[in-house]
Design an enzyme around this catalytic site. Sequence first.
Site, short mmCIF file in Angstrom:
data_model
loop_
_atom_site.label_atom_id
_atom_site.label_comp_id
_atom_site.label_asym_id
_atom_site.label_seq_id
_atom_site.Cartn_x
_atom_site.Cartn_y
_atom_site.Cartn_z
CG ASP A 116 43.15 40.87 46.72
OD1 ASP A 116 42.79 41.89 46.08
OD2 ASP A 116 42.71 39.74 46.47
CB CYS A 161 39.41 41.14 47.04
SG CYS A 161 37.73 40.49 47.20
CB THR A 164 34.70 39.00 43.13
OG1 THR A 164 35.19 38.34 44.31
CG2 THR A 164 35.17 38.26 41.89
CG HIS A 214 16.84 49.37 54.85
ND1 HIS A 214 15.90 48.72 54.09
CD2 HIS A 214 16.40 50.65 54.98
CE1 HIS A 214 14.92 49.57 53.78
NE2 HIS A 214 15.22 50.76 54.28
CG HIS A 218 15.71 49.45 58.96
ND1 HIS A 218 15.29 48.45 58.10
CD2 HIS A 218 15.10 50.59 58.55
CE1 HIS A 218 14.47 48.97 57.20
NE2 HIS A 218 14.33 50.27 57.46
C1 RB5 Z 1 42.52 37.08 43.58
O1 RB5 Z 1 42.86 36.46 42.39
C2 RB5 Z 1 41.02 36.95 43.82
O2 RB5 Z 1 40.68 35.62 44.05
C3 RB5 Z 1 40.60 37.82 44.98
O3 RB5 Z 1 40.96 39.13 44.73
C4 RB5 Z 1 39.12 37.88 45.30
O4 RB5 Z 1 38.38 38.19 44.16
C5 RB5 Z 1 38.57 36.75 46.06
O5 RB5 Z 1 37.40 36.71 46.40
#
Ligand code: RB5
Length: 152
Positions: free
Chosen positions: A8, A65, A67, A98, A133
């Site tokens: 994203d 993304c 996180t 694994h 595994h």
């Molecule tokens: C975008 O602001 C953020 O929410 C997205 O990139 C991601 O971290 C969601 O899990």
Amino acid sequence: MKVALGSDHAGYGLKEVIKEVLKDLQVDVVDCGTDSLESVDYPDFGGKVSGLVSSGEIEKGILICGTGLGMSMVANKFPHVRAALCNDLFCAKMSRMHNDANILVMGGRIIGRDLAAEIVKVWLATPFEGSRHLQRINKIQKIEEDINIHGN
Ligand code: RB5
């Protein structure tokens, strides 16, 4: 090898870095977007990459993304996808050895470019160990099939 790559807006910068890393490794890249820093919804791009891996059209995927959490949630909804959120080298290695992970997920707001590049290299180079595994992976597959058949 061919890898489907997606992000994203929060992962866009790191995606562009990883695209170059993959090209240097002679890996064919299918870039599923996004293509700018403009705000988008991660399920749209996570879904594209995960669909390609789920169908077997492309063997491995990489998703980024902010996180890595949202992309992981999306990817693991898809049959046959084993997406692993790896923001460190140990998890990158273990997710292959694994868990036979077929999608690597990283957080573009969590890790730097150099670490991300190393994570990608380790993840692509590490084989699945099989043996005990494999039996566990087969149980994941069984759970997936049971849910599809019985809906619970
Ligand atoms: C975008 O602001 C953020 O929410 C997205 O990139 C991601 O971290 C969601 O899990």
